[in-house]
Every structure is written in structure tokens, then in C-alpha cells.
Scaffold this motif. Structure first.
Motif, PDB file in Angstrom:
ATOM      1  N   ALA A   1       0.823  -1.212   0.000  1.00 40.80           N
ATOM      2  CA  ALA A   1       0.000   0.000   0.000  1.00 40.80           C
ATOM      3  C   ALA A   1       0.860   1.266   0.000  1.00 40.80           C
ATOM      4  CB  ALA A   1      -0.945   0.002   1.200  1.00 40.80           C
ATOM      5  N   ALA A   2       2.035   1.216   0.615  1.00 41.40           N
ATOM      6  CA  ALA A   2       2.911   2.389   0.689  1.00 41.40           C
ATOM      7  C   ALA A   2       3.612   2.681  -0.634  1.00 41.40           C
ATOM      8  CB  ALA A   2       3.955   2.187   1.791  1.00 41.40           C
ATOM      9  N   PHE A   3       3.624   1.707  -1.525  1.00 42.37           N
ATOM     10  CA  PHE A   3       4.380   1.858  -2.768  1.00 42.37           C
ATOM     11  C   PHE A   3       3.698   2.875  -3.683  1.00 42.37           C
ATOM     12  CE2 PHE A   3       8.029  -0.567  -4.041  1.00 42.37           C
ATOM     13  CZ  PHE A   3       8.281  -0.072  -5.317  1.00 42.37           C
TER      14      PHE A   3
ATOM     15  N   PHE B   1       5.048   1.272  -9.009  1.00 43.42           N
ATOM     16  CA  PHE B   1       4.749  -0.085  -8.556  1.00 43.42           C
ATOM     17  C   PHE B   1       5.141  -1.151  -9.575  1.00 43.42           C
ATOM     18  CE2 PHE B   1       1.484  -3.456  -7.521  1.00 43.42           C
ATOM     19  CZ  PHE B   1       2.058  -3.837  -6.322  1.00 43.42           C
ATOM     20  N   ALA B   2       4.833  -0.927 -10.833  1.00 46.62           N
ATOM     21  CA  ALA B   2       5.081  -1.938 -11.868  1.00 46.62           C
ATOM     22  C   ALA B   2       6.343  -1.670 -12.676  1.00 46.62           C
ATOM     23  CB  ALA B   2       3.887  -2.028 -12.807  1.00 46.62           C
ATOM     24  N   THR B   3       7.065  -0.584 -12.375  1.00 47.27           N
ATOM     25  CA  THR B   3       8.197  -0.227 -13.234  1.00 47.27           C
ATOM     26  C   THR B   3       9.522  -0.089 -12.511  1.00 47.27           C
ATOM     27  OG1 THR B   3       7.692   2.134 -12.966  1.00 47.27           O
ATOM     28  CG2 THR B   3       6.699   0.989 -14.865  1.00 47.27           C
ATOM     29  N   PHE B   4       9.508   0.266 -11.230  1.00 40.41           N
ATOM     30  CA  PHE B   4      10.763   0.552 -10.524  1.00 40.41           C
ATOM     31  C   PHE B   4      11.538  -0.729 -10.253  1.00 40.41           C
ATOM     32  CE2 PHE B   4      13.357   1.567  -6.792  1.00 40.41           C
ATOM     33  CZ  PHE B   4      14.011   2.699  -7.268  1.00 40.41           C
ATOM     34  N   SER B   5      12.835  -0.660 -10.474  1.00 36.76           N
ATOM     35  CA  SER B   5      13.706  -1.820 -10.265  1.00 36.76           C
ATOM     36  C   SER B   5      15.092  -1.324  -9.879  1.00 36.76           C
ATOM     37  CB  SER B   5      13.796  -2.643 -11.554  1.00 36.76           C
ATOM     38  OG  SER B   5      14.712  -3.699 -11.397  1.00 36.76           O
ATOM     39  N   ILE B   6      15.778  -2.123  -9.095  1.00 33.79           N
ATOM     40  CA  ILE B   6      17.164  -1.856  -8.733  1.00 33.79           C
ATOM     41  C   ILE B   6      17.965  -3.110  -9.042  1.00 33.79           C
ATOM     42  CG2 ILE B   6      18.788  -1.397  -6.853  1.00 33.79           C
ATOM     43  CD1 ILE B   6      16.573   0.106  -5.409  1.00 33.79           C
ATOM     44  N   GLY B   7      19.088  -2.932  -9.684  1.00 36.03           N
ATOM     45  CA  GLY B   7      20.014  -4.042  -9.895  1.00 36.03           C
ATOM     46  C   GLY B   7      19.444  -5.215 -10.655  1.00 36.03           C
ATOM     47  N   GLY B   8      18.481  -4.965 -11.521  1.00 37.40           N
ATOM     48  CA  GLY B   8      17.922  -6.054 -12.314  1.00 37.40           C
ATOM     49  C   GLY B   8      16.862  -6.879 -11.605  1.00 37.40           C
TER      50      GLY B   8
ATOM     51  N   ARG C   1      13.128  -7.758 -10.111  1.00 39.79           N
ATOM     52  CA  ARG C   1      11.783  -7.552 -10.643  1.00 39.79           C
ATOM     53  C   ARG C   1      11.138  -6.335  -9.993  1.00 39.79           C
ATOM     54  NH1 ARG C   1       9.031 -12.964  -8.997  1.00 39.79           N
ATOM     55  NH2 ARG C   1      10.573 -12.789  -7.355  1.00 39.79           N
ATOM     56  N   SER C   2      10.128  -5.790 -10.670  1.00 42.31           N
ATOM     57  CA  SER C   2       9.352  -4.715 -10.058  1.00 42.31           C
ATOM     58  C   SER C   2       8.635  -5.274  -8.825  1.00 42.31           C
ATOM     59  CB  SER C   2       8.330  -4.172 -11.047  1.00 42.31           C
ATOM     60  OG  SER C   2       7.281  -5.108 -11.242  1.00 42.31           O
ATOM     61  N   PHE C   3       8.222  -4.365  -7.932  1.00 47.64           N
ATOM     62  CA  PHE C   3       7.518  -4.837  -6.744  1.00 47.64           C
ATOM     63  C   PHE C   3       6.157  -5.421  -7.116  1.00 47.64           C
ATOM     64  CE2 PHE C   3       5.772  -4.379  -2.335  1.00 47.64           C
ATOM     65  CZ  PHE C   3       6.619  -5.321  -1.778  1.00 47.64           C
ATOM     66  N   ALA C   4       5.552  -4.940  -8.192  1.00 53.20           N
ATOM     67  CA  ALA C   4       4.303  -5.539  -8.668  1.00 53.20           C
ATOM     68  C   ALA C   4       4.525  -7.007  -9.018  1.00 53.20           C
ATOM     69  CB  ALA C   4       3.763  -4.777  -9.875  1.00 53.20           C
ATOM     70  N   ASP C   5       5.588  -7.296  -9.751  1.00 53.11           N
ATOM     71  CA  ASP C   5       5.881  -8.685 -10.121  1.00 53.11           C
ATOM     72  C   ASP C   5       6.176  -9.535  -8.883  1.00 53.11           C
ATOM     73  OD1 ASP C   5       5.505  -8.190 -12.810  1.00 53.11           O
ATOM     74  OD2 ASP C   5       7.636  -7.935 -13.235  1.00 53.11           O
TER      75      ASP C   5
ATOM     76  N   VAL D   1      13.736  -1.948   0.436  1.00 53.28           N
ATOM     77  CA  VAL D   1      14.834  -1.311  -0.300  1.00 53.28           C
ATOM     78  C   VAL D   1      14.270  -0.381  -1.373  1.00 53.28           C
ATOM     79  CG1 VAL D   1      16.767  -1.747  -1.881  1.00 53.28           C
ATOM     80  CG2 VAL D   1      16.500  -3.138   0.184  1.00 53.28           C
ATOM     81  N   TYR D   2      13.293  -0.852  -2.123  1.00 56.36           N
ATOM     82  CA  TYR D   2      12.682  -0.036  -3.170  1.00 56.36           C
ATOM     83  C   TYR D   2      12.057   1.230  -2.581  1.00 56.36           C
ATOM     84  CZ  TYR D   2      12.947  -3.733  -6.781  1.00 56.36           C
ATOM     85  OH  TYR D   2      13.354  -4.660  -7.701  1.00 56.36           O
ATOM     86  N   LEU D   3      11.288   1.075  -1.504  1.00 56.09           N
ATOM     87  CA  LEU D   3      10.646   2.245  -0.903  1.00 56.09           C
ATOM     88  C   LEU D   3      11.681   3.268  -0.457  1.00 56.09           C
ATOM     89  CD1 LEU D   3       7.750   0.625   1.175  1.00 56.09           C
ATOM     90  CD2 LEU D   3       7.538   2.020  -0.893  1.00 56.09           C
ATOM     91  N   ARG D   4      12.723   2.814   0.206  1.00 55.66           N
ATOM     92  CA  ARG D   4      13.761   3.748   0.663  1.00 55.66           C
ATOM     93  C   ARG D   4      14.436   4.430  -0.518  1.00 55.66           C
ATOM     94  NH1 ARG D   4      14.169   4.073   5.896  1.00 55.66           N
ATOM     95  NH2 ARG D   4      13.714   2.300   7.226  1.00 55.66           N
ATOM     96  N   ALA D   5      14.690   3.692  -1.597  1.00 56.10           N
ATOM     97  CA  ALA D   5      15.315   4.281  -2.783  1.00 56.10           C
ATOM     98  C   ALA D   5      14.413   5.333  -3.420  1.00 56.10           C
ATOM     99  CB  ALA D   5      15.652   3.189  -3.804  1.00 56.10           C
TER     100      ALA D   5
END
Length: 168
Positions: free
Chosen positions: A35-37, A42-49, A51-55, A152-156
């Protein structure tokens, strides 16, 4: 001070209700991370290859929706899972709706997950053979691992994630 002496006949255990509360507490926390994302990432952000958080959440949804398998041995095939094919949820709102439905299903089917059922060997999703308790523990461990990726994604993204210890 009295010291507890363990003997061969002493056993420690967690009750089925305690295990359910532990799993559902983790699910409540993961839901808050979802919910915080930010919707736009949600479906596009990625770090280091990764998967997205949606996936990632689709995989977690597959496991939660695996409760009929845990309880009764009725497993979806790999092709029927949420993260495969065309019929998967496309938005965060859809994922959260399915998340809530899976949470309710877990509570409803939990009584069928008897101590005897926990010890039976089953083949999750037609592929992963092992004792039911081991599959359940994998579901929980996998969710915790992937929730960490969400942190990690949220903090980034500059978003403060929910406190990791708050499973209420």
C-alpha cells in the motif's frame, strides 16, 4: 533462580493458532508495504535487475492463494498462477483486493491444516514435493525475503516504509 532442564521427553512447540497469527501478521505488514508503494513506480521501478515490486507481489499472491493446496492438496498448476499468463492483476488496487481475499481464505481453510496434514508429503503447484509444513514455512520465508526487497525499493524512492516489527 530456577533453571529449566530439558530432557529427551521435553518438547517445545508452537500452536497452530500461533503459527497462523505469525503468518497473518507478516501478511498484514507486507500489505502495508504494498500500500505504501507509489502507484507510478509499482510496476516499473527496479534496482540491480530485480523484478518490479508488482511482479514480486504477484509471486507472493500465488503462495497465499495456495492455501487450498496446503489444506486439501488442491494445487493450481504453474500455468494457473497469478504471475503467469494473461489473467494476472494489473494494478496495485487489484493486487490488494486479491491479497485481502487470500487473507480471508487462509483464515477459513486454516482449520483443515491439521497436525496430520502438516506432516503429509504433497507436491505444491505440481512441482515442489515435500512435507506440507515445509511448504508453509517456505511461503512465509519467501514473503519476508521479498518484503525486504520492497523496503529497499521504498527507501530508494524516498518513501519511509512501515516499521518492520509492527505486524498488527
Amino acid at each position: 533462580m530456577e533453571t529449566l532442564q530439558l530432557t529427551e521427553t521435553t518438547s517445545a512447540h508452537i500452536t497452530p493458532d500461533q503459527l497462523l497469527q505469525y503468518w497473518q501478521g507478516n501478511r498484514r505488514l507486507t500489505r502495508r508495504v504494498i500500500a505504501a508503494f507509489p502507484d507510478e513506480h509499482f510496476a516499473t521501478f527496479s534496482i540491480g535487475g530485480m523484478r518490479s515490486f508488482a511482479d514480486i507481489t504477484l509471486e507472493l499472491l500465488d503462495m497465499a492463494e495456495g492455501m487450498p493446496g496446503l489444506a486439501h492438496g488442491v494445487w493450481k498448476t504453474m500455468e494457473e498462477l497469478a504471475h503467469v499468463g494473461e489473467d494476472w492483476p494489473k494494478t496495485k488496487a487489484e493486487i490488494l483486493r486479491r491479497w485481502d481475499a487470500a487473507t480471508q481464505q487462509i483464515d477459513e481453510l486454516w482449520p483443515a491444516l491439521t497436525p496430520e496434514r502438516m506432516q503429509q508429503v504433497d507436491k505444491a503447484f505440481g512441482m515442489y514435493e515435500g512435507p506440507v509444513y515445509s511448504t508453509l514455512l517456505y511461503f512465509i520465508d519467501n514473503e519476508i525475503h521479498h518484503r525486504g526487497q520492497g523496503y529497499v525499493y521504498l527507501r530508494a524512492l524516498g518513501v519511509e516504509p512501515p516499521p518492520f516489527w509492527d505486524r498488527q
